[in-house]
Design an enzyme around this catalytic site. Structure first.
Site, PDB file in Angstrom:
ATOM      1  N   THR A  61       0.890  -0.905   0.012  1.00 35.20           N
ATOM      2  CA  THR A  61       0.138  -0.065  -0.108  1.00 35.20           C
ATOM      3  C   THR A  61       0.976   1.184   0.087  1.00 35.20           C
ATOM      4  OG1 THR A  61      -1.725  -1.170   1.129  1.00 35.20           O
ATOM      5  CG2 THR A  61      -1.682   1.214   1.660  1.00 35.20           C
ATOM      6  N   THR A 115      -3.929   2.160  -2.263  1.00 38.77           N
ATOM      7  CA  THR A 115      -3.815   0.797  -2.376  1.00 38.77           C
ATOM      8  C   THR A 115      -4.128  -0.094  -3.536  1.00 38.77           C
ATOM      9  OG1 THR A 115      -3.227  -1.445  -0.794  1.00 38.77           O
ATOM     10  CG2 THR A 115      -5.241  -0.317  -0.909  1.00 38.77           C
ATOM     11  N   ASN A 135      -4.017  -3.338  -2.825  1.00 41.39           N
ATOM     12  CA  ASN A 135      -3.937  -4.271  -2.019  1.00 41.39           C
ATOM     13  C   ASN A 135      -2.650  -5.215  -1.987  1.00 41.39           C
ATOM     14  OD1 ASN A 135      -5.029  -5.797   0.335  1.00 41.39           O
ATOM     15  ND2 ASN A 135      -5.763  -7.613  -0.809  1.00 41.39           N
ATOM     16  N   ASP A 147      -9.670  -8.228   1.007  1.00 43.85           N
ATOM     17  CA  ASP A 147      -9.940  -7.532   2.589  1.00 43.85           C
ATOM     18  C   ASP A 147     -11.366  -7.961   3.232  1.00 43.85           C
ATOM     19  OD1 ASP A 147      -7.383  -6.636   2.941  1.00 43.85           O
ATOM     20  OD2 ASP A 147      -7.706  -4.666   2.203  1.00 43.85           O
TER      21      ASP A 147
HETATM   22  N1  GLY Z   1      -5.533  -3.547   1.544  1.00 44.80           N
HETATM   23  C1  GLY Z   1      -5.146  -3.537   2.734  1.00 44.80           C
HETATM   24  C2  GLY Z   1      -5.938  -2.429   3.543  1.00 44.80           C
HETATM   25  O1  GLY Z   1      -6.888  -1.543   3.064  1.00 44.80           O
HETATM   26  O2  GLY Z   1      -5.920  -2.281   4.823  1.00 44.80           O
END
Ligand code: GLY
Length: 557
Positions: free
Chosen positions: A367, A385, A387, A409
């Site tokens: 991220t 991000t 991810n 997520d």
């Molecule tokens: N994809 C990591 C987060 O959003 O926490």
């Protein structure tokens, strides 16, 4: 198409090394990419405000830092105007309309991790383009064409790859090889790029030109949308034209807390970051961490126990507030923190139930975070991000950008850990058009109504603890921003019941004492924890730091 290159900008070289620390009076940008920081600083120097610079940096990162900078992903922004108003923008990805709760379960009811991370089913409806343009329209002072010109030039003319990017591309080549457009983008005629090579992204440049010319319609409608939807159709993804057209970023009320006389402003759900940060600070406030000393057994024991309780609450209570009733006020209240921490035992570690339930992430979490302040004191904190690093590794043919794999997520199945080892339940179950829970924690801290700190970090589940430690380092341990960011860190997330630390974060004698208290599984982290590109306001100047754990750059003037 209209020529958008309004400014002369020399050929970018990722090998140019900007400072990791700077003091300046008129404006500051700190990001994971020295090129992007320089872009932001130039916008500020041309008279743009912090939002103009933030949007320019966001698009520049999509070009110069492709593992996490993006137009195919999403993120969160905390913005504090020089008048003291605080706004947060949620440009998190959404589940497509055809998504459903059990979409990642196999015939045995087990989560198919390949599907949830490495397929086009893993892609949420991207939010970054809509978010950036909406922020620019609401708070910016420059035109879309002006703030996007540097990113377009960067993609079209290219820039010289440094060792960091060249080796990232080489390491990921086996994954890019599965998709022709990804291979074409990240390899030099199917061979690994080398540091010193020129890297150009003509298809991405064209996509950025469309966005600059047509606004959000240049991405969510028309040829770019057609290319994205065609990829979904050929690779069993779910995103449709209707999903793209209906995507909207949301302005949400910031979460607010206080700690030792400072005001904490951070991101509400669907990020868990702000609520958990404030909950942990509330639990820790009655103890004098400054007096206990940085790295002492007592302070680390306290912080681990706060982390354990807060992350357990994350699993139970947090999800998209438009779909689930999040007990926000309860979790933010000092009284709740007092009760929640009432069973803290200074002599004994508590038990995380079911210590086998989670796994440590197998992949380096990716991220990226950037912090910006302008001469007026407008402050921006953005974390964005795809991810995983490079998302699902799929470059949209013809459009030149990577897709996220943010659907992982969600909690695909109750109590089954996701890619960050995080457990979730009903609050974060998959539903059409729902936003997946995040850990991103873009944060602005004020003191006496003046900005004190702008911070945030990548790192999946470790993000919130990274920010906790940056905050405690600055407030309790009186560190300057350089030391606060670059001091080693540790992480505990309730499940799995283990503590990971960077070298130097916990001395060997302290490790032994923590084990004696009952903290099991303390070991060195296989990853650097966080990348907290931050800015602190000191007297009449700004001090910025780009986290020395990674390449990056801070640019002030
Ligand atoms: N994809 C990591 C987060 O959003 O926490």
């Amino acid at each position: 198409m209209k020529k958008l290159l309004l400014f002369f900008i020399p050929l970018f070289a990722a090998t140019q090394v900007l400072a990791e620390f700077q003091r300046a009076e008129n404006g500051m940008v700190s990001s994971r990419s020295d090129i992007a920081s320089e872009v932001g600083k130039d916008i500020l120097a041309q008279g743009g405000n912090a939002i103009d610079a933030a949007v320019a940096v966001g698009f520049a990162l999509a070009v110069s830092y492709p593992s996490a900078g993006n137009i195919g992903g999403g993120g969160f922004m905390v913005y504090r105007s020089s008048e003291g108003e605080v706004y947060t923008q949620d440009f998190r990805e959404k589940a497509p309309r055809a998504a459903h709760r059990d979409m990642f379960l196999d015939e045995n009811g087990d989560v198919d991790r390949n599907l949830s991370r490495n397929s086009l089913l893993a892609t949420g409806v991207p939010g970054s383009v809509a978010g950036h343009l909406d922020a620019l329209e609401r708070f910016g002072s420059m035109s879309r064409e002006q703030v996007m010109a540097p990113a377009i030039q960067l993609a079209e003319e290219g820039f010289i790859l440094n060792e960091d990017l060249a080796s990232q591309f080489a390491d990921n080549l086996p994954r890019f090889e599965q998709y022709p457009a990804s291979l074409a983008t990240f390899s030099n005629n199917d061979q690994a790029y080398q540091a010193g090579d020129l890297w150009q992204q003509p298809e991405l440049a064209e996509t950025l030109r469309r966005i600059a010319a047509e606004g959000r319609d240049g991405f969510y409608k028309g040829p770019v949308a057609d290319m994205l939807v065609a990829s979904m159709e050929t690779h069993d993804g779910l995103i449709t034209h209707a999903d793209l057209e209906s995507y909207q970023p949301l302005w949400r009320e910031a979460v607010h807390g206080s700690y030792q006389g400072y005001d904490i402003w951070s991101m509400p759900t669907p990020s868990s970051g702000g609520i958990l940060l404030i909950e942990m600070l509330n639990m820790l406030e009655p103890y004098n961490l400054g007096e206990l000393g940085w790295g002492s057994t007592e302070s680390i024991h306290l912080m681990i126990e706060a982390q354990r309780r807060a992350y357990a609450d994350r699993a139970e209570h947090l999800g998209d507030p438009d779909f689930y009733e999040v007990p926000r006020q309860m979790l933010l209240s000092k009284e709740y923190a007092r009760q929640r921490f009432a069973d803290f035992d200074p002599q004994r570690a508590s038990d995380s139930q079911d210590i086998d339930a989670g796994n440590w992430p197998a992949e380096s979490p990716q991220t990226t975070h950037y912090s910006i302040i302008d001469a007026e004191g407008n402050a921006v904190s953005i974390t964005t991000t795809l991810n995983a690093s490079y998302g699902n590794k799929f470059v949209v043919p013809g459009a030149g950008f990577l897709l996220n794999n943010e659907m992982d997520d969600f909690s695909s199945s109750p109590n089954t850990p996701n890619g960050f080892g995080l457990i979730g339940r009903e609050a974060n179950a998959i539903a059409p058009e729902k936003r997946m829970l995040s850990s991103m924690t873009p944060t602005i801290i004020t003191r006496d109504d003046e900005v004190f700190l702008i911070t945030g970090s990548p790192g999946g589940s470790t993000i919130i603890n990274t920010i906790l430690q940056v905050v405690i380092n600055t407030i309790d341990h009186d560190m300057n921003i350089d030391d606060a960011v670059n001091s080693p860190r540790f992480h505990h997330q309730w499940l799995p019941n283990i503590v990971r630390y960077e070298e130097g974060a916990i001395q060997e004698s302290v490790v032994q004492e923590l084990r004696a208290l009952g903290h099991v599984g303390i070991s060195l982290s296989p990853f650097r924890i966080g990348d907290a590109n931050s800015i602190m306001v000191v007297e009449d100047a700004y001090e910025g730091v780009s986290d020395s754990r990674n390449d990056g750059g801070v640019a002030g003037f």
